[in-house]
Design a protein around this motif. Structure first.
Motif, mmCIF file in Angstrom:
data_model
loop_
_atom_site.group_PDB
_atom_site.id
_atom_site.type_symbol
_atom_site.label_atom_id
_atom_site.label_comp_id
_atom_site.label_asym_id
_atom_site.label_seq_id
_atom_site.Cartn_x
_atom_site.Cartn_y
_atom_site.Cartn_z
ATOM 1 N N LYS A 73 59.909 111.353 136.600
ATOM 2 C CA LYS A 73 60.432 110.228 135.814
ATOM 3 C C LYS A 73 59.617 108.942 135.958
ATOM 4 C CE LYS A 73 64.869 108.215 134.628
ATOM 5 N NZ LYS A 73 66.298 108.248 134.934
ATOM 6 N N ASP A 74 59.074 108.680 137.134
ATOM 7 C CA ASP A 74 58.315 107.440 137.300
ATOM 8 C C ASP A 74 56.807 107.614 137.078
ATOM 9 O OD1 ASP A 74 57.752 108.803 139.637
ATOM 10 O OD2 ASP A 74 58.234 107.139 140.967
ATOM 11 N N HIS A 75 56.386 108.771 136.614
ATOM 12 C CA HIS A 75 54.972 109.006 136.288
ATOM 13 C C HIS A 75 54.621 108.230 135.017
ATOM 14 C CE1 HIS A 75 51.300 111.075 135.053
ATOM 15 N NE2 HIS A 75 51.206 111.537 136.296
ATOM 16 N N GLU A 76 53.426 107.708 134.970
ATOM 17 C CA GLU A 76 53.018 106.888 133.819
ATOM 18 C C GLU A 76 53.050 107.646 132.491
ATOM 19 O OE1 GLU A 76 48.743 105.844 133.481
ATOM 20 O OE2 GLU A 76 48.488 107.091 135.266
ATOM 21 N N HIS A 77 52.986 108.979 132.513
ATOM 22 C CA HIS A 77 52.969 109.758 131.275
ATOM 23 C C HIS A 77 54.300 110.475 130.999
ATOM 24 C CE1 HIS A 77 48.803 108.839 130.835
ATOM 25 N NE2 HIS A 77 48.449 109.511 131.915
ATOM 26 N N PHE A 78 55.351 110.155 131.764
ATOM 27 C CA PHE A 78 56.647 110.813 131.580
ATOM 28 C C PHE A 78 57.176 110.613 130.155
ATOM 29 C CE2 PHE A 78 61.300 110.801 131.656
ATOM 30 C CZ PHE A 78 61.562 112.046 132.206
ATOM 31 N N ASP A 79 57.157 109.387 129.660
ATOM 32 C CA ASP A 79 57.681 109.118 128.315
ATOM 33 C C ASP A 79 56.870 109.837 127.238
ATOM 34 O OD1 ASP A 79 59.731 107.535 129.321
ATOM 35 O OD2 ASP A 79 58.621 105.667 129.054
ATOM 36 N N LYS A 80 55.565 109.919 127.424
ATOM 37 C CA LYS A 80 54.731 110.655 126.473
ATOM 38 C C LYS A 80 55.092 112.138 126.477
ATOM 39 C CE LYS A 80 50.776 107.586 126.857
ATOM 40 N NZ LYS A 80 49.481 107.369 127.459
ATOM 41 N N LEU A 81 55.332 112.675 127.677
ATOM 42 C CA LEU A 81 55.711 114.087 127.778
ATOM 43 C C LEU A 81 57.056 114.321 127.098
ATOM 44 C CD1 LEU A 81 55.136 116.946 128.834
ATOM 45 C CD2 LEU A 81 56.267 116.284 130.971
ATOM 46 N N MET A 82 58.024 113.448 127.324
ATOM 47 C CA MET A 82 59.340 113.595 126.692
ATOM 48 C C MET A 82 59.224 113.524 125.167
ATOM 49 S SD MET A 82 61.688 114.111 128.985
ATOM 50 C CE MET A 82 60.473 115.020 129.920
ATOM 51 N N SER A 83 58.422 112.605 124.675
ATOM 52 C CA SER A 83 58.231 112.475 123.220
ATOM 53 C C SER A 83 57.607 113.740 122.642
ATOM 54 C CB SER A 83 57.350 111.272 122.892
ATOM 55 O OG SER A 83 57.994 110.084 123.239
ATOM 56 N N ASP A 115 49.304 119.792 125.788
ATOM 57 C CA ASP A 115 48.928 118.691 124.896
ATOM 58 C C ASP A 115 48.587 117.442 125.699
ATOM 59 O OD1 ASP A 115 49.422 120.294 122.675
ATOM 60 O OD2 ASP A 115 51.407 119.429 122.275
ATOM 61 N N LEU A 116 49.407 117.142 126.692
ATOM 62 C CA LEU A 116 49.183 115.961 127.524
ATOM 63 C C LEU A 116 47.840 116.051 128.244
ATOM 64 C CD1 LEU A 116 50.584 113.325 128.407
ATOM 65 C CD2 LEU A 116 51.545 114.592 130.328
ATOM 66 N N GLU A 117 47.509 117.241 128.727
ATOM 67 C CA GLU A 117 46.209 117.425 129.388
ATOM 68 C C GLU A 117 45.059 117.166 128.417
ATOM 69 O OE1 GLU A 117 47.202 120.701 132.836
ATOM 70 O OE2 GLU A 117 46.623 121.432 130.867
ATOM 71 N N ASP A 118 45.243 117.572 127.157
ATOM 72 C CA ASP A 118 44.202 117.359 126.144
ATOM 73 C C ASP A 118 44.026 115.874 125.825
ATOM 74 O OD1 ASP A 118 43.757 120.078 125.991
ATOM 75 O OD2 ASP A 118 44.921 120.341 124.148
ATOM 76 N N TRP A 119 45.122 115.090 125.843
ATOM 77 C CA TRP A 119 45.068 113.672 125.469
ATOM 78 C C TRP A 119 44.653 112.777 126.613
ATOM 79 C CZ3 TRP A 119 50.741 113.882 123.467
ATOM 80 C CH2 TRP A 119 50.786 114.610 122.296
ATOM 81 N N GLN A 120 45.003 113.154 127.827
ATOM 82 C CA GLN A 120 44.754 112.316 128.994
ATOM 83 C C GLN A 120 43.765 113.032 129.905
ATOM 84 O OE1 GLN A 120 46.240 109.285 128.987
ATOM 85 N NE2 GLN A 120 47.243 109.886 127.097
ATOM 86 N N ASP A 121 43.183 112.325 130.788
ATOM 87 C CA ASP A 121 42.246 112.926 131.733
ATOM 88 C C ASP A 121 43.013 113.353 132.985
ATOM 89 O OD1 ASP A 121 39.860 113.807 132.788
ATOM 90 O OD2 ASP A 121 39.351 111.848 133.636
#
Length: 84
Positions: A8-18, A42-48
């Motif tokens: 929940k407190d990871h910087e990409h949590f909201d992106k993953l939920m979306s 998908d998240l791995e593809d968008w972020q490093d």
């Protein structure tokens, strides 16, 4: 690169939920983690980053997310594990 657990407190949590929400809208919930797996990829593809899928899934389950739709309904609102 060390695999990351998306909590929940990871910087990409909201992106993953979306992304899970979009994938559930597109594919429906199969009452498994198919959309979570796709969304992590998908998240791995968008972020490093590299996502530790197994531990991310376990985190989701510990907060009431036993499938893709339950992740969306329960995990954002659970501050603590529900099975502790």
């Amino acid at each position: 690169m060390k695999p990351e657990i998306i909590i929940k407190d990871h910087e990409h949590f909201d992106k993953l939920m979306s992304r899970i929400a979009k994938n559930v809208d597109d594919n429906g919930c199969q009452h498994n983690f198919k959309n979570l797996r796709l969304s992590c990829s998908d998240l791995e593809d968008w972020q490093d980053i590299k996502v530790n899928f197994k531990e991310t899934m376990e985190y989701m389950e510990s907060r009431g997310g036993y499938c893709d739709c339950e992740i969306l309904m329960n995990v954002p609102f659970a501050d603590e594990p529900i099975n502790s």
